[in-house]
Design an enzyme around this catalytic site. Structure first.
Site, PDB file in Angstrom:
ATOM      1  N   LYS A   1       0.827  -1.210   0.000  1.00 12.78           N
ATOM      2  CA  LYS A   1       0.000   0.000   0.000  1.00 12.78           C
ATOM      3  C   LYS A   1       0.857   1.254   0.000  1.00 12.78           C
ATOM      4  O   LYS A   1       0.478   2.260  -0.592  1.00 12.78           O
ATOM      5  CB  LYS A   1      -0.921   0.022   1.227  1.00 12.78           C
ATOM      6  CG  LYS A   1      -2.139  -0.884   1.109  1.00 12.78           C
ATOM      7  CD  LYS A   1      -3.185  -0.487   2.141  1.00 12.78           C
ATOM      8  CE  LYS A   1      -4.367  -1.427   2.144  1.00 12.78           C
ATOM      9  NZ  LYS A   1      -5.317  -1.114   3.219  1.00 12.78           N
TER      10      LYS A   1
ATOM     11  N   LYS B   1      -9.034 -11.998  -8.621  1.00 13.72           N
ATOM     12  CA  LYS B   1     -10.159 -11.978  -7.698  1.00 13.72           C
ATOM     13  C   LYS B   1     -11.100 -10.815  -8.030  1.00 13.72           C
ATOM     14  O   LYS B   1     -10.629  -9.737  -8.414  1.00 13.72           O
ATOM     15  CB  LYS B   1      -9.612 -11.791  -6.280  1.00 13.72           C
ATOM     16  CG  LYS B   1     -10.359 -12.579  -5.225  1.00 13.72           C
ATOM     17  CD  LYS B   1      -9.647 -12.468  -3.892  1.00 13.72           C
ATOM     18  CE  LYS B   1     -10.637 -12.016  -2.839  1.00 13.72           C
ATOM     19  NZ  LYS B   1     -10.079 -11.841  -1.514  1.00 13.72           N
TER      20      LYS B   1
ATOM     21  N   LYS C   1     -13.949  -4.646  -5.695  1.00 18.13           N
ATOM     22  CA  LYS C   1     -14.707  -3.414  -5.880  1.00 18.13           C
ATOM     23  C   LYS C   1     -13.809  -2.271  -6.332  1.00 18.13           C
ATOM     24  O   LYS C   1     -14.291  -1.245  -6.779  1.00 18.13           O
ATOM     25  CB  LYS C   1     -15.459  -3.060  -4.601  1.00 18.13           C
ATOM     26  CG  LYS C   1     -14.613  -3.026  -3.353  1.00 18.13           C
ATOM     27  CD  LYS C   1     -15.501  -3.055  -2.100  1.00 18.13           C
ATOM     28  CE  LYS C   1     -14.648  -3.238  -0.857  1.00 18.13           C
ATOM     29  NZ  LYS C   1     -15.435  -3.524   0.339  1.00 18.13           N
TER      30      LYS C   1
END
Ligand code: TRP
Length: 335
Positions: free
Chosen positions: A116, A198, A201
Site C-alpha cells: 500500500k 479476484k 470493488k
C-alpha cells in the site's frame, strides 16, 4: 446456547466501496450463518479507512451504506453486535497502549504495508504503518477466539497474536490469543472481465464486478460481457477454463448448490444461455437484499438507532478489557 457460552468471533470490514457478489458469496453470506453459532462482533472499520486519503462526505455515506447492507444481507441485531469502529473510543485507546509494546521491525515486515505504501507515493501516513496495531486492538478488546478474514490478513493476525502474547507474558494473562478463521465453504469469486483475478470493488473496469446494488439490467449486461474462452463446453476446470468455472461457481453460490450440481445442470447450455442463466440466478438471490437495503437507506433514523445500540453493546465489553490493560500498565483509572 446463550451468548456467554458461545465462542467469540470478531471481524472488521472496510467501508471503502460497494460490496460485490465476491464479498457476499465469499464472506458475508457465511457470517450470516456463523452468527447463530458464535457470539459475533462485526465492525465497520472507518478509522482504518482513514489510513489513506478519503473524501469526508463519501466516507460517511459509505459507512452508512455498509451498515445497511450488512443488515440487509441477513445479520440481525439479535445475533450480531454490528457497530462502527469510531463509535467505540476504546479501539483508539487500546491501539495507543499496544503501540507502546509493538516494534518498528515487526510492522516493517507487513507485506500489506509495503504494497500500500508504494501506491501512496511520498506522503505515507503514519497511520498506514500502524494499521495492524489498530486491527489488533479491534480483535483483542472483545477477547475474540476466532477472526474470519481473507488470506491476505494472515500476517496481521500473526502480529496480533505476537503482540497479545507479549503483553500477557510481560504483565499477566489479559488477552485471549485469537486464531484466524478461514472457512473452506466461502466461495472465491473472480473478476468477470479477467477471471484469473479476484473480483474486486476497486477494479477500474466496472464490468469486472457485480455490486450488490447493481440493478437487474446492469447485472444481466455485465454477465453477457463476461470473458469466457474459445471452446464451447460448459465444464468446470479452473486452470483451463477460468471464465466458465467462475460462472459455475457464481451459479452454485447464488442457488445454494454445489459446483458439481451446477455443472450438471448447465452442461447442455450454450455459453450465451449459461450467462443468462447465471445472471438470472444472481438477480433472484440479490432481490430480497436489495429491497431491504433500499428500505433501510430511506430510514436513517432507524439505522442510527441500530448503530447506537450496536455501539453500546460493543462498548460494554470493550471497556472491560481496556480498563484491565490500563491498570496493568500503570495508569490511574478515572473515577
Ligand atoms: N484489515 C482488514 C481487511 O482489510 C479489516 C479489519 C480491520 C479487520 N480490523 C479488523 C479484520 C479486525 C478482522 C479483524 O480486511
Amino acid at each position: 446456547m446463550n451468548n456467554t457460552e458461545k465462542k467469540v468471533m470478531f471481524s472488521g470490514i472496510q467501508p471503502s466501496g460497494d460490496f460485490t457478489i465476491g464479498n457476499y458469496f465469499g464472506a458475508i453470506k457465511n457470517w450470516v450463518k456463523l452468527q447463530y453459532e458464535f457470539n459475533c462482533y462485526f465492525c465497520i472499520v472507518d478509522l482504518h479507512a482513514l489510513t489513506v486519503p478519503q473524501e469526508p462526505a463519501v466516507l460517511r455515506g459509505k459507512t452508512m451504506e455498509c451498515y445497511a447492507m450488512l443488515l440487509a444481507a441477513g445479520l440481525t441485531p439479535d445475533n450480531t453486535t454490528l457497530f462502527v469502529q469510531s463509535h467505540v473510543p476504546a479501539h483508539s485507546e487500546l491501539a495507543w497502549l499496544l503501540n507502546c509494546g509493538t516494534y518498528m521491525g515487526e510492522l516493517s515486515r507487513m507485506t500489506q504495508y509495503k504494497d500500500k505504501s508504494v501506491k501512496q507515493g511520498e506522503n505515507i501516513r503514519v497511520a498506514l504503518f500502524d494499521y495492524p496495531v489498530l486491527m489488533a486492538a479491534d480483535i483483542l478488546l472483545y477477547q475474540a477466539h476466532y477472526v474470519p478474514v481473507g488470506d491476505d490478513q494472515r500476517q496481521h493476525i500473526e502480529l496480533c497474536r505476537d503482540v497479545a502474547s507479549r503483553f500477557n507474558n510481560m504483565y499477566s494473562d489479559t488477552f485471549t490469543i485469537p486464531e484466524g478463521y478461514y472457512p473452506k465453504t466461502g466461495a472465491r469469486i473472480m473478476s468477470l472481465s479477467e477471471p484469473t483475478n479476484k473480483m474486486s470493488k476497486s477494479d477500474s473496469n466496472e464490468n469486472g464486478y457485480i455490486s450488490l446494488k447493481d440493478k437487474p439490467e446492469v447485472i444481466m449486461r455485465k454477465f453477457k460481457r463476461a470473458v469466457t474462452d474459445s471452446d464451447a463446453s460448459v465444464i468446470y476446470d479452473e486452470d483451463k477454463k477460468p471464465g466458465i468455472s467462475n460462472l459455475l461457481q457464481i451459479y452454485a453460490s447464488a442457488t445454494d448448490s454445489t459446483i458439481q450440481k451446477a455443472e450438471q445442470e448447465c452442461r447442455a447450455l450454450s455459453y450465451a444461455d449459461l450467462k443468462i442463466r447465471v445472471a438470472e440466478a444472481v438477480i433472484e438471490s440479490l432481490k430480497p437484499i436489495q429491497s431491504e437495503f433500499e428500505y433501510l437507506m430511506k430510514d436513517k433514523k432507524l439505522l442510527e438507532e441500530y448503530m447506537q445500540k450496536g455501539a453500546q453493546r460493543a462498548e460494554a465489553t470493550a471497556v472491560k478489557t481496556l480498563n484491565k490493560v490500563q491498570k496493568k500498565v500503570g495508569l490511574i483509572l478515572r473515577k
